[in-house]
Every structure is written in C-alpha cells, then in structure tokens.
Design a protein around this motif. Structure first.
Motif, mmCIF file in Angstrom:
data_model
loop_
_atom_site.group_PDB
_atom_site.id
_atom_site.type_symbol
_atom_site.label_atom_id
_atom_site.label_comp_id
_atom_site.label_asym_id
_atom_site.label_seq_id
_atom_site.Cartn_x
_atom_site.Cartn_y
_atom_site.Cartn_z
ATOM 1 N N LEU A 91 -22.743 -28.666 -47.595
ATOM 2 C CA LEU A 91 -21.388 -28.883 -47.087
ATOM 3 C C LEU A 91 -20.478 -27.688 -47.360
ATOM 4 C CD1 LEU A 91 -21.024 -32.566 -48.358
ATOM 5 C CD2 LEU A 91 -21.666 -31.811 -46.064
ATOM 6 N N ALA A 92 -20.637 -27.076 -48.527
ATOM 7 C CA ALA A 92 -19.797 -25.915 -48.858
ATOM 8 C C ALA A 92 -20.423 -25.120 -49.988
ATOM 9 C CB ALA A 92 -18.405 -26.381 -49.283
ATOM 10 N N VAL A 93 -20.280 -23.800 -49.892
ATOM 11 C CA VAL A 93 -20.691 -22.924 -50.999
ATOM 12 C C VAL A 93 -19.399 -22.395 -51.610
ATOM 13 C CG1 VAL A 93 -21.881 -20.784 -51.623
ATOM 14 C CG2 VAL A 93 -22.852 -22.280 -49.870
ATOM 15 N N GLU A 94 -19.137 -22.791 -52.862
ATOM 16 C CA GLU A 94 -17.895 -22.402 -53.527
ATOM 17 C C GLU A 94 -18.213 -21.273 -54.495
ATOM 18 O OE1 GLU A 94 -15.814 -26.803 -53.324
ATOM 19 O OE2 GLU A 94 -17.076 -26.319 -55.024
ATOM 20 N N ILE A 96 -23.347 -30.618 -51.551
ATOM 21 C CA ILE A 96 -24.421 -30.953 -50.622
ATOM 22 C C ILE A 96 -24.458 -32.447 -50.333
ATOM 23 C CG2 ILE A 96 -25.895 -29.093 -51.547
ATOM 24 C CD1 ILE A 96 -27.719 -31.469 -52.587
ATOM 25 N N GLN A 97 -25.224 -32.782 -49.334
ATOM 26 C CA GLN A 97 -25.618 -34.154 -49.085
ATOM 27 C C GLN A 97 -27.123 -34.154 -49.326
ATOM 28 O OE1 GLN A 97 -23.602 -35.127 -45.403
ATOM 29 N NE2 GLN A 97 -24.955 -36.891 -45.272
ATOM 30 N N GLY A 98 -27.592 -34.963 -50.250
ATOM 31 C CA GLY A 98 -29.022 -34.959 -50.537
ATOM 32 C C GLY A 98 -29.348 -35.854 -51.708
ATOM 33 N N GLN A 99 -30.611 -35.827 -52.119
ATOM 34 C CA GLN A 99 -31.056 -36.681 -53.226
ATOM 35 C C GLN A 99 -31.895 -35.852 -54.210
ATOM 36 O OE1 GLN A 99 -31.814 -38.086 -49.935
ATOM 37 N NE2 GLN A 99 -29.810 -39.080 -50.073
ATOM 38 N N ALA A 100 -31.849 -36.296 -55.458
ATOM 39 C CA ALA A 100 -32.657 -35.651 -56.492
ATOM 40 C C ALA A 100 -33.331 -36.722 -57.324
ATOM 41 C CB ALA A 100 -31.776 -34.777 -57.375
ATOM 42 N N VAL A 101 -34.408 -36.303 -57.999
ATOM 43 C CA VAL A 101 -35.179 -37.241 -58.813
ATOM 44 C C VAL A 101 -35.095 -36.820 -60.277
ATOM 45 C CG1 VAL A 101 -37.516 -38.050 -59.342
ATOM 46 C CG2 VAL A 101 -36.772 -37.818 -56.966
ATOM 47 N N LEU A 102 -34.773 -37.791 -61.119
ATOM 48 C CA LEU A 102 -34.731 -37.539 -62.557
ATOM 49 C C LEU A 102 -35.924 -38.245 -63.177
ATOM 50 C CD1 LEU A 102 -32.777 -36.143 -64.527
ATOM 51 C CD2 LEU A 102 -31.600 -38.320 -64.792
ATOM 52 N N PHE A 103 -36.688 -37.508 -63.967
ATOM 53 C CA PHE A 103 -37.888 -38.085 -64.577
ATOM 54 C C PHE A 103 -37.528 -38.951 -65.783
ATOM 55 C CE2 PHE A 103 -39.556 -33.913 -62.882
ATOM 56 C CZ PHE A 103 -40.085 -34.487 -61.741
ATOM 57 N N GLU A 104 -38.526 -39.664 -66.266
ATOM 58 C CA GLU A 104 -38.337 -40.553 -67.417
ATOM 59 C C GLU A 104 -37.776 -39.789 -68.630
ATOM 60 O OE1 GLU A 104 -41.959 -42.660 -68.028
ATOM 61 O OE2 GLU A 104 -41.264 -43.584 -69.890
#
Ligand code: NAP
Length: 355
Positions: free
Chosen positions: A135-138, A146-154
């Motif tokens: 969406l934008a680079v500041e 951004i619009q998106g998803q991330a995964v965090l592990f245990e």
C-alpha cells in the motif's frame, strides 16, 4: 505434533521449509508462505512491516531511493523466498498486525485471541509472509504498509501492542528491542561507554539506558557523522556527555577522537550503525577485557574477530542477539519513561508520510 494430513509439525517451523529440506526457517532459502494456520501456528493479518535498517538502506541504495522500485524488490524477495529475507544483508525486520487464526493445538497461556493486535518479535527473515498488495513505502520510517498475511510459529515471540503508544512508535521501538535490554545488562555503574550510531533508533535507546546504568560517575559518548535533532536531544537530556562527529568506517579517526575527548579507553562499546565496515571503529576505542556489543546487522563476524586479533585487542565481542528476556517491556519503558524521547519518536515515526 502432527497436522491432519500427516505433516510433522515443528515448534520452530521447519515443517514450512521448502529449500533446503531439513533446514530451520531462518537459514532456509525458501519457505512455504501459504496463508493458513496449521495446528501449531498463528496467522496474522499484516498491517505494516518495519524493515530492518541495514536491509532498508541496502534496498534504498540499490533502487536509487525510488519507493516503487523498493516495493518491487520486496515483492520479488517474498515471491522467491516466501519471506522478507533480504538476500544481500541477510536481515529482515518485524511486523505488526491482527491475529486472524490460532492453530487448533496451540496453547497460549496469555489469553491471546483472534482480533488482538500484536507485533512479532522474531525476524521477518524467518517469518512466512504472503503479500497481496503493497500500500505504501514510507522511506523516512523504513516502514512498508501492506495487505497480506504472515505465519508465527509455536516458538515465535510476540508482544501485544500497548494502548499508550501509537502503533508506529511501538513498531519502531520493538524492532530494536534487544539493544536497550542488552545495554542495561552489560553496562555497570561508573563505566565509560561509547555508542556508534547514537542518533539512530537503537542508538538513542542504548544511550538513554547506558546513562541510567552508568550513573553520574560514568560517562556516555556517541558517534555520528554529523550532529542532528536526535543527537541534540541526547546531549540536552544528559544521555550523552559528548558527541563525536566522525565516520564510523574510519576506525583510526574514531579511536583518536574518542581518546582525546574521553581521556581513557571505553569499558563498553555499542555498535548501532547500519552500515558495513565499522567493526574496528568499535574495537579500537575499547579497553583490554572490555566489551564490544555489535547490534549492527551489517557487522561481519570475520572482520570483527580477525580485526580484534589483528590489533591485539583482548576484548569480549558480543553478537547482537535480538532477544533478551523482557526485552519488549524494557524497550517500551525506555521511551515511555522519558518524555523527550517519547515526543521525538512520536514526531519521527508517527508522522511519517507515505512517499
Ligand atoms: P538507524 O535508526 O538507521 O540508525 C543508524 C544510525 O547510524 C543513524 O543515525 C546513521 O546516521 C548512523 N550511521 C550510519 N552510517 C554511519 C557512519 N558511517 N558513521 C557514523 N554514523 C553512521 O538504525 P537502527 O534501526 O537503530 O538499526 C541499527 C542497526 O541495528 C542496523 O544495522 C540494524 O540492522 C540492526 N538491528 C539489529 C537487530 C538485532 O537483533 N541485532 C535488530 C534490529 C536492527 P545517518 O542516518 O546519518 O546515516
């Protein structure tokens, strides 16, 4: 732990590694970034990435400062690697977002719920990331919306964002949370401390914490190429006794200027610069059996170890572990308890405009 279709789930996330198989996610070339939480994972709807400073500087230089080209570089890295793991600097950054899914077999004692806003405290260099849109680079804040998803592990660390701080400020502080926490551990009352890159984000937090640790019997000095609003604040608030204006890539100039101004070698040197080639500027001003702490991610292990040997310095070289117990709390308190520092961080990070 096993996922329904027989995948053996690893607390460190090695089940997501595609290349080379068997590696851990941080040193993997490519991870699976499918945006869905397996049984021992958390899925986060990402709002913003705080790109590691060494990484952002490298991309910015390679792209001639063009935000669109930086965005394209990030998209390419994430497409190829499944994570924002800068292939040149090897570093990542961290992210902030809202919990979207919590894996069925994941037990969280802290009552984390879907919808909670968190910041991840593990590097983007190991975090599976799926970007739908930038969406934008500041550039001024080294932040990417951004619009998106991330995964965090245990095993992945995270912090709930404090309500007292704007999101952008918390993100900036948490990105470098290890630095003030380690500084607090290694500086003793009466020590003479030198902070390279004192006017930057981590440098300011380290200078403030070092001052508190060494007390008025000790002294804290900073190095920056030139004085700025941030170094003036550090001097005004008494976090720095003096600023040395020098290029940290010029080790002899830094060592000479420090000897002149401090009168004796440093007990502790903290390297918070975000450029390469500054190892010896941290080692030379340090006393025998003193401590040199390399928070700078552009530090070369070989240059530091062989450099110390080459100049005959018996000093303890600390690699900047991004984690220390209680580091998020320590870092947040460092700004929350210091009104002038808090106001500066709010101005610098909260007010950044999309470029
Ligand atoms: P930052 O806010 O950009 O601060 C870096 C400071 O160093 C700036 O004030 C910069 O001044 C100064 N500087 C750069 N080159 C210099 C030189 N040759 N001589 C003197 N001063 C110089 O960066 P940050 O966010 O605090 O990050 C600092 C470092 O920590 C980076 O290398 C980053 O990758 C690393 N880091 C480590 C961890 C970890 O877990 N160990 C986590 C996060 C970040 P100018 O702005 O004028 O160039």
């Amino acid at each position: 732990m096993e996922e329904g279709h027989g995948v053996k789930l690893c607390p460190y996330g090695s089940h997501r590694v595609l290349e080379p198989l068997g590696a851990l996610p941080q040193n993997a070339w490519r991870v699976d970034n499918t945006p869905h939480a397996l049984a021992n994972e958390i899925l986060v709807d990402v709002e913003a990435l705080a790109i590691d400073s060494a990484s952002f500087r490298q991309m910015c230089e390679a792209c001639g400062g063009d935000p669109a080209a930086i965005a394209e570089t990030i998209l390419r890295t994430v497409r190829e690697r499944g994570k924002q793991h800068n292939p040149v600097t090897g570093s990542g950054g961290m992210l902030v977002g809202c919990v979207a899914e919590i894996g069925a077999q994941l037990r969280k004692d802290d009552g984390l719920r879907v919808g909670d806003r968190i910041a991840t405290l593990v590097s983007l260099s190991l975090t599976p990331l799926f970007i739908e849109r930038i969406l934008a680079v500041e550039c001024a804040a080294e932040r990417v919306r951004i619009q998106g998803q991330a995964v965090l592990f245990e095993s992945g660390l995270y912090a709930r964002l404090p309500e007292r701080l704007p999101l952008e400020v918390a993100l900036a502080v948490l990105d470098v949370a290890g630095a003030p926490a380690q500084t607090w551990r290694i500086c003793r009352a009466g020590d003479r401390v030198l902070v390279l890159g004192a006017g930057g984000k981590s440098g300011m937090l380290c200078a403030a914490r070092a001052r508190e640790a060494v007390g008025m019997q000790g002294s804290v000095f900073g190095v920056e190429r030139a004085a700025s609003e941030s170094t003036e604040l550090l001097l005004r608030e008494g976090y720095l006794d003096a600023l040395i204006e020098a290029d940290a890539r010029d080790a002899l100039a830094v060592a000479r200027a420090f000897a002149e101004i401090a009168g004796a070698p440093a007990d502790v040197v903290i390297n918070c610069v975000n450029t390469a080639g500054t190892e010896l500027a941290a080692i030379l001003p340090c006393r025998e059996r003193g401590t040199v702490y390399f928070f700078n991610m552009a530090t070369s292990f070989a240059a530091a170890a062989l450099g110390a040997e080459g100049v005959g310095k018996d000093v303890d070289l600390l690699i900047g572990n991004g984690y220390a117990v209680g580091h998020a709390q320590t870092a947040l308190e460092t700004v929350l308890e210091r009104p002038a520092l808090l106001a500066y961080f709010q101005r610098r990070f909260a007010a950044a405009q999309p470029v």
